[in-house]
Design a protein around this motif. Structure first.
Motif, PDB file in Angstrom:
ATOM      1  N   LEU A   1     -44.868  -3.993  -8.924  1.00  0.00           N
ATOM      2  CA  LEU A   1     -44.875  -4.834  -7.727  1.00  0.00           C
ATOM      3  C   LEU A   1     -46.326  -5.044  -7.297  1.00  0.00           C
ATOM      4  CD1 LEU A   1     -41.869  -4.351  -7.827  1.00  0.00           C
ATOM      5  CD2 LEU A   1     -41.885  -3.748  -5.422  1.00  0.00           C
ATOM      6  N   ILE A   2     -46.648  -6.274  -6.902  1.00  0.00           N
ATOM      7  CA  ILE A   2     -48.048  -6.574  -6.527  1.00  0.00           C
ATOM      8  C   ILE A   2     -48.062  -7.191  -5.124  1.00  0.00           C
ATOM      9  CG2 ILE A   2     -50.215  -7.610  -7.339  1.00  0.00           C
ATOM     10  CD1 ILE A   2     -48.931  -7.995 -10.082  1.00  0.00           C
ATOM     11  N   PRO A   3     -47.833  -6.391  -4.075  1.00  0.00           N
ATOM     12  CA  PRO A   3     -47.908  -6.955  -2.718  1.00  0.00           C
ATOM     13  C   PRO A   3     -49.363  -7.187  -2.307  1.00  0.00           C
ATOM     14  CG  PRO A   3     -47.483  -4.591  -2.623  1.00  0.00           C
ATOM     15  CD  PRO A   3     -47.512  -4.963  -4.089  1.00  0.00           C
ATOM     16  N   VAL A   4     -49.546  -8.070  -1.321  1.00  0.00           N
ATOM     17  CA  VAL A   4     -50.885  -8.267  -0.755  1.00  0.00           C
ATOM     18  C   VAL A   4     -50.911  -7.505   0.571  1.00  0.00           C
ATOM     19  CG1 VAL A   4     -52.563  -9.973   0.075  1.00  0.00           C
ATOM     20  CG2 VAL A   4     -51.005 -10.551  -1.821  1.00  0.00           C
ATOM     21  N   ILE A   5     -51.745  -6.476   0.638  1.00  0.00           N
ATOM     22  CA  ILE A   5     -51.805  -5.655   1.860  1.00  0.00           C
ATOM     23  C   ILE A   5     -53.229  -5.736   2.414  1.00  0.00           C
ATOM     24  CG2 ILE A   5     -51.427  -3.334   2.828  1.00  0.00           C
ATOM     25  CD1 ILE A   5     -49.559  -2.745   0.494  1.00  0.00           C
ATOM     26  N   ASP A   6     -53.355  -6.169   3.656  1.00  0.00           N
ATOM     27  CA  ASP A   6     -54.670  -6.383   4.277  1.00  0.00           C
ATOM     28  C   ASP A   6     -55.569  -7.242   3.388  1.00  0.00           C
ATOM     29  OD1 ASP A   6     -53.896  -4.897   6.452  1.00  0.00           O
ATOM     30  OD2 ASP A   6     -54.658  -3.011   5.610  1.00  0.00           O
ATOM     31  N   GLY A   7     -54.980  -8.305   2.834  1.00  0.00           N
ATOM     32  CA  GLY A   7     -55.771  -9.246   2.039  1.00  0.00           C
ATOM     33  C   GLY A   7     -56.064  -8.785   0.618  1.00  0.00           C
ATOM     34  N   GLN A   8     -55.624  -7.614   0.263  1.00  0.00           N
ATOM     35  CA  GLN A   8     -55.900  -7.076  -1.077  1.00  0.00           C
ATOM     36  C   GLN A   8     -54.619  -6.993  -1.884  1.00  0.00           C
ATOM     37  OE1 GLN A   8     -58.768  -5.374  -2.505  1.00  0.00           O
ATOM     38  NE2 GLN A   8     -59.956  -6.382  -0.895  1.00  0.00           N
ATOM     39  N   LYS A   9     -54.679  -7.439  -3.155  1.00  0.00           N
ATOM     40  CA  LYS A   9     -53.516  -7.254  -4.040  1.00  0.00           C
ATOM     41  C   LYS A   9     -53.523  -5.817  -4.538  1.00  0.00           C
ATOM     42  CE  LYS A   9     -52.608 -11.724  -6.157  1.00  0.00           C
ATOM     43  NZ  LYS A   9     -52.361 -12.398  -7.439  1.00  0.00           N
ATOM     44  N   VAL A  10     -52.406  -5.138  -4.389  1.00  0.00           N
ATOM     45  CA  VAL A  10     -52.324  -3.768  -4.940  1.00  0.00           C
ATOM     46  C   VAL A  10     -51.104  -3.683  -5.853  1.00  0.00           C
ATOM     47  CG1 VAL A  10     -53.553  -2.349  -3.254  1.00  0.00           C
ATOM     48  CG2 VAL A  10     -51.255  -3.085  -2.747  1.00  0.00           C
ATOM     49  N   ARG A  11     -51.178  -2.770  -6.815  1.00  0.00           N
ATOM     50  CA  ARG A  11     -50.081  -2.655  -7.780  1.00  0.00           C
ATOM     51  C   ARG A  11     -49.484  -1.254  -7.749  1.00  0.00           C
ATOM     52  NH1 ARG A  11     -51.501  -5.899 -13.272  1.00  0.00           N
ATOM     53  NH2 ARG A  11     -52.630  -7.572 -12.254  1.00  0.00           N
ATOM     54  N   ARG A  12     -48.182  -1.201  -7.838  1.00  0.00           N
ATOM     55  CA  ARG A  12     -47.505   0.083  -8.035  1.00  0.00           C
ATOM     56  C   ARG A  12     -46.320  -0.155  -8.953  1.00  0.00           C
ATOM     57  NH1 ARG A  12     -51.421   1.315  -5.613  1.00  0.00           N
ATOM     58  NH2 ARG A  12     -51.647   2.687  -3.801  1.00  0.00           N
ATOM     59  N   SER A  13     -45.977   0.865  -9.722  1.00  0.00           N
ATOM     60  CA  SER A  13     -44.850   0.773 -10.657  1.00  0.00           C
ATOM     61  C   SER A  13     -43.575   1.261  -9.970  1.00  0.00           C
ATOM     62  CB  SER A  13     -45.102   1.671 -11.867  1.00  0.00           C
ATOM     63  OG  SER A  13     -46.474   1.812 -12.160  1.00  0.00           O
ATOM     64  N   TYR A  14     -42.469   0.550 -10.165  1.00  0.00           N
ATOM     65  CA  TYR A  14     -41.161   1.008  -9.663  1.00  0.00           C
ATOM     66  C   TYR A  14     -40.107   0.781 -10.736  1.00  0.00           C
ATOM     67  CZ  TYR A  14     -43.469   1.586  -5.232  1.00  0.00           C
ATOM     68  OH  TYR A  14     -44.349   2.012  -4.269  1.00  0.00           O
ATOM     69  N   SER A  15     -39.445   1.849 -11.117  1.00  0.00           N
ATOM     70  CA  SER A  15     -38.413   1.755 -12.154  1.00  0.00           C
ATOM     71  C   SER A  15     -37.248   0.928 -11.648  1.00  0.00           C
ATOM     72  CB  SER A  15     -37.891   3.147 -12.506  1.00  0.00           C
ATOM     73  OG  SER A  15     -38.947   3.967 -12.900  1.00  0.00           O
ATOM     74  N   MET A  16     -36.622   0.196 -12.531  1.00  0.00           N
ATOM     75  CA  MET A  16     -35.429  -0.541 -12.145  1.00  0.00           C
ATOM     76  C   MET A  16     -34.288   0.453 -11.937  1.00  0.00           C
ATOM     77  SD  MET A  16     -37.175  -3.272 -13.359  1.00  0.00           S
ATOM     78  CE  MET A  16     -37.243  -3.126 -15.111  1.00  0.00           C
ATOM     79  N   SER A  17     -33.587   0.326 -10.816  1.00  0.00           N
ATOM     80  CA  SER A  17     -32.395   1.153 -10.615  1.00  0.00           C
ATOM     81  C   SER A  17     -31.162   0.356 -11.031  1.00  0.00           C
ATOM     82  CB  SER A  17     -32.293   1.595  -9.154  1.00  0.00           C
ATOM     83  OG  SER A  17     -32.447   0.495  -8.290  1.00  0.00           O
ATOM     84  N   SER A  18     -31.339  -0.916 -11.331  1.00  0.00           N
ATOM     85  CA  SER A  18     -30.228  -1.762 -11.782  1.00  0.00           C
ATOM     86  C   SER A  18     -30.061  -1.630 -13.283  1.00  0.00           C
ATOM     87  CB  SER A  18     -30.531  -3.217 -11.428  1.00  0.00           C
ATOM     88  OG  SER A  18     -31.815  -3.576 -11.907  1.00  0.00           O
ATOM     89  N   SER A  19     -28.892  -2.092 -13.750  1.00  0.00           N
ATOM     90  CA  SER A  19     -28.619  -2.065 -15.185  1.00  0.00           C
ATOM     91  C   SER A  19     -28.730  -3.484 -15.732  1.00  0.00           C
ATOM     92  CB  SER A  19     -27.201  -1.542 -15.422  1.00  0.00           C
ATOM     93  OG  SER A  19     -26.712  -2.031 -16.650  1.00  0.00           O
TER      94      SER A  19
END
Ligand code: FAD
Ligand code: FES
Length: 354
Positions: free
Chosen positions: A43-61
């Motif tokens: 996921l790449i949200p923009v927080i305080d004008g900065q793009k940040v990345r974090r990994s999130y596993s899919m919980s869906s099938s």
């Protein structure tokens, strides 16, 4: 092949526990995102004008759920997990990088096997995807989930897991392990540790321990203890799959760099998408950091040597890595490196990125 990015729109927000939410997304119009059970989305949200990345596993099938979903647990003072839980709402769009990761299972209707999932806290997310994907397809396969949570209220997917157990009765068994349960709790009151893993394996699997496939995702201590019990039981390492959400060296997006005074400024060639880029990597800077500083759009996600999104191959020169847990010994022997934790050790380093 270049990395794909998408903008996904939030379809639904589901409160799983007091500190955990599932976000389901609409697939992009004209293009369903394909993924394997166990993979993660960046996921790449923009927080305080900065793009940040974090990994999130899919919980869906991928084979059972119409929407793609991730489940996010708040980390105290964590930037992105709290931002997502506090602000992401139905109708919002968020940039994501295509699904990645090798912690996967490919359901196969001709297979009859035993799959054992060990999870702790938010580590249940990819395991949920794996269980939901395998059970309907492999009708003779048995799946066990040993799942550690703090107390009854913090069990993520409590109802969904109970419903799956009832639906696949005799083929899916969940063992909840709670570290701080209420007085009414009659199950195991501990963290998942070596003794508990050994007892579970002996009681449930008996002579089949070495034949089963194992998927581990949870706190580092849990993963170490379960791995020890599997190794002592002589389970081949090829049957043990692990996904780390946090670096064993502390922190998520930050790897504590060990001071290595022999590192000097070096010029590195990066071959990516048919182009040769030349970057100057300063001492103690990673190859990924140097490339990003020069606006070279390389793929990456966790920036901590855990997810392998930044995988490259060193075809010339020598590289050292702060953290090698994300790669197998065989991959390291073949020259594979993770650019987010790699430093050039010699002149003339060339990195190929697929
Ligand atoms: C492959 C992969 C898949 C992942 N899948 C999921 C998922 O499905 N669901 C999910 O909730 N998370 C998942 N994570 C973790 C997620 O990517 C973030 O690391 C997490 O949400 C914390 O990010 P943050 O920005 O909130 O915290 P940050 O701002 O990065 O960290 C803030 C502080 O919290 C500490 N910290 C970070 N993570 C933890 C933790 N788990 N426990 C205790 N302290 C911590 C850090 O050391 C730091 O000091 C996954 C990580 C990887 C590598
Ligand atoms: S970005 Fe995750 S291992 Fe490098």
């Amino acid at each position: 092949m270049s990395t794909k990015y998408f903008h996904l729109t939030v379809k639904e927000v589901i409160e799983e526990t007091a500190d955990t939410k599932t976000f389901t997304f609409w697939h992009p119009i004209h293009q369903a995102i394909s993924y394997k059970a166990g993979q993660f989305l960046t996921l790449i949200p923009v927080i305080d004008g900065q793009k940040v990345r974090r990994s999130y596993s899919m919980s869906s099938s991928p084979n059972k759920d119409a929407s793609i979903a991730v489940t996010v647990k708040r980390v105290p003072n964590g930037l992105v997990s709290n931002y997502l839980c506090d602000t992401l709402k139905v109708g919002d769009a968020i940039e994501v990088m295509e699904p990645m990761g090798h912690f996967v299972i490919e359901p196969n209707p001709t297979k009859s096997r035993t799959v054992v999932l060990f999870g702790g806290g938010s580590g249940v997310t990819p395991l949920m995807s794996i269980a939901k994907s395998v059970l309907p397809v492999e009708t003779a396969t048995k799946v066990y989930l040993v799942y550690g949570s703090r107390n009854e209220e913090s069990i993520i997917f409590k109802q969904q897991l109970a419903a799956l157990e009832a639906q696949y009765s005799g083929r899916f068994k969940v063992v909840h392990v709670l570290s701080q349960p209420s007085a009414a709790w009659t199950g195991d009151k501990t963290r998942i540790n070596q003794a508990l893993a050994e007892r579970f394996l002996t009681q449930e699997l008996g002579n089949d321990i070495t034949k089963a496939e194992y998927y581990l995702c949870g706190p580092a201590g849990m993963m170490e203890q379960v791995t020890t019990s599997l190794t002592l039981a002589k389970v081949p390492t090829t049957q043990i799959h692990q996904e780390h959400f946090t670096s064993t060296h502390g922190g998520t997006a930050i790897v504590e760099e060990e001071e290595d005074d022999s590192l000097k400024e070096q010029t590195v060639t990066i071959q990516y998408e048919g182009n040769d880029y030349t970057v100057v990597v300063k001492p103690h800077e990673t190859i990924l950091d140097a490339a990003l500083r020069d606006d070279i759009d390389l793929p990456y996600s966790c920036q901590a040597g855990m997810c392998t999104a930044c995988l490259g191959k060193c075809t010339s020169g020598k590289v050292v890595m702060d953290e090698e847990d994300g790669l197998t010994d065989n991959e390291i022997k073949q020259g594979y490196i993770l650019t987010c934790v790699a430093h050039p050790k010699t002149a003339g380093v060339v990195i190929e990125i697929d």
